[in-house]
Design a protein around this motif. Structure first.
Motif, short mmCIF file in Angstrom:
data_model
loop_
_atom_site.label_atom_id
_atom_site.label_comp_id
_atom_site.label_asym_id
_atom_site.label_seq_id
_atom_site.Cartn_x
_atom_site.Cartn_y
_atom_site.Cartn_z
N GLY A 1 0.45 5.52 1.68
CA GLY A 1 -0.06 6.13 2.90
C GLY A 1 0.91 6.11 4.06
N SER A 2 0.39 6.47 5.22
CA SER A 2 1.25 6.68 6.39
C SER A 2 1.87 5.39 6.91
CB SER A 2 0.44 7.34 7.51
OG SER A 2 -0.59 6.47 7.94
N THR A 3 1.17 4.27 6.74
CA THR A 3 1.75 3.02 7.25
C THR A 3 2.98 2.66 6.43
OG1 THR A 3 0.19 1.79 5.90
CG2 THR A 3 -0.38 2.10 8.21
N VAL B 1 -9.86 0.21 2.50
CA VAL B 1 -8.56 -0.43 2.34
C VAL B 1 -8.26 -0.42 0.84
CG1 VAL B 1 -8.58 -1.93 4.37
CG2 VAL B 1 -9.62 -2.73 2.24
N ALA B 2 -6.95 -0.45 0.49
CA ALA B 2 -6.55 -0.22 -0.89
C ALA B 2 -7.33 1.00 -1.39
CB ALA B 2 -6.76 -1.48 -1.73
N ARG C 1 -2.23 5.41 -7.13
CA ARG C 1 -2.83 6.66 -7.59
C ARG C 1 -2.38 6.89 -9.05
NH1 ARG C 1 -0.81 9.38 -2.19
NH2 ARG C 1 -1.91 8.06 -0.70
N SER D 1 0.84 -1.21 0.00
CA SER D 1 0.00 0.00 0.00
C SER D 1 0.86 1.24 0.00
CB SER D 1 -0.85 0.05 1.28
OG SER D 1 -1.74 -1.00 1.35
N VAL E 1 -5.43 1.52 6.50
CA VAL E 1 -6.88 1.69 6.69
C VAL E 1 -7.18 3.17 6.72
CG1 VAL E 1 -8.85 1.23 8.20
CG2 VAL E 1 -6.91 -0.36 8.17
N ASP F 1 -2.99 -0.83 -4.39
CA ASP F 1 -3.62 0.28 -5.11
C ASP F 1 -2.56 1.29 -5.50
OD1 ASP F 1 -3.18 1.41 -2.57
OD2 ASP F 1 -5.02 2.61 -2.65
N LYS G 1 -8.22 6.43 13.35
CA LYS G 1 -8.57 5.12 12.78
C LYS G 1 -9.35 4.25 13.77
CE LYS G 1 -6.08 6.40 9.30
NZ LYS G 1 -4.83 5.87 8.84
C1 6PG Z 1 -3.31 5.13 -0.63
C2 6PG Z 1 -3.28 3.80 0.06
C3 6PG Z 1 -4.50 3.67 0.93
C4 6PG Z 1 -4.02 3.84 2.34
C5 6PG Z 1 -5.13 4.27 3.24
C6 6PG Z 1 -4.63 4.68 4.60
O1 6PG Z 1 -3.20 5.21 -1.83
O2 6PG Z 1 -3.43 6.13 0.09
O3 6PG Z 1 -2.78 2.72 -0.50
O4 6PG Z 1 -5.26 2.53 0.81
O5 6PG Z 1 -3.43 2.67 2.82
O6 6PG Z 1 -5.77 5.38 2.64
O7 6PG Z 1 -3.73 5.73 4.42
P1 6PG Z 1 -3.11 6.48 5.64
O8 6PG Z 1 -2.38 5.46 6.44
O9 6PG Z 1 -2.21 7.52 5.04
O10 6PG Z 1 -4.25 7.08 6.40
#
Ligand code: 6PG
Length: 243
Positions: free
Chosen positions: A36-38, A137-138, A64, A34, A131, A62, A189
């Protein structure tokens, strides 16, 4: 429930163990990641994991639809924090083509690439999910058509989280993985996590994935675990471990 460095250690150990098992059984380890922040918090530790990266195939749950060099690219994030520092060979890296103006064609081609590597229907060894506050998710958002799609990969043009245009693996791909890791940090979350853990009929995407996948690991910091009643270590059965 643990702090982020401890969760990163746990994830590194899971990746090392699953990679070893998959490579022994099937020669390659297949993983979908993924953004995002994780990703930002966990992937630097994964770059140091002890894994045979020459036999690890990378996909994106996923992406963008921006050029690969764009600051919002999920490919770019994982590549810079994990794949390049780890020395993953370019031939093992499979992002979707975000420069094809025909989104349906690019999604179909990405599905074909996934099936070539992970079988048809595809079974990945591991998917790593973040998440959203809304339980996505994704790029599977609550109540949207993509959540019910049966093709392995679809394009989304109305993502409520910017940017609006994305490719996403669908529920059948995510829930067929041999292991699903769901990571969430922070109080924003907590409500989505509480619903996924405590409400057996929740329609949230994160809840649907957690219910249907064979082996699920939640990596949660204390704020994301919040007030969920379900014990922080074990959920409904012994194969469903929460962190
Ligand atoms: C993305 C991710 C998406 C992400 C969640 C949580 O393109 O942003 O793959 O699924 O994992 O939106 O993102 P955050 O951890 O940044 O809140």
């Amino acid at each position: 429930m643990a702090d982020i460095p401890a969760l990163a250690e746990r994830l590194a150990a899971l990746v090392e163990g699953d990679a070893r098992d998959a490579q022994a059984a099937r020669a390659v380890f297949t993983v979908a990641v993924s953004g995002g922040s994780t990703a930002a918090r966990l992937y630097p530790r994964l770059a140091e994991a002890s894994v045979d990266w020459t036999r690890t195939e990378f996909f994106w749950v996923d992406e963008r639809i921006v050029p690969p060099s764009h600051p919002q690219s999920n490919y770019g994030l994982a590549a810079s924090l994990w794949l390049w520092p780890a020395g993953v060979p370019a031939a093992r890296v499979h992002p979707p083509n975000t420069e094809d103006p025909d989104f349906a064609r690019a999604a179909a081609r990405y599905a074909a690439e996934l099936e070539r590597v992970a079988g048809s229907p595809p079974v990945l060894d591991m998917v790593l999910l973040g998440v959203g506050e809304d339980g996505h998710v994704a790029s599977l958002f609550p109540g949207r058509a993509a959540l019910e799609a049966t093709a392995p990969v679809v394009s989304v043009t109305d993502s409520p989280k910017p940017p609006p245009e994305r490719y996403t693996f669908t529920l059948p791909v995510l829930t067929s993985a041999r292991r699903v890791v769901i990571a969430a940090f922070g109080a924003s979350k907590a409500e989505a996590i509480r619903e996924a853990l405590d409400e057996p009929d929740s329609p949230l995407p994160v809840a649907r994935v957690a219910r249907r996948a064979a082996r699920v690991v939640f990596l949660l910091d204390p704020a994301a675990h919040g007030t969920a009643r379900r014990p922080s270590r074990l959920t409904s059965d012994a194969s469903r471990l929460c962190g």
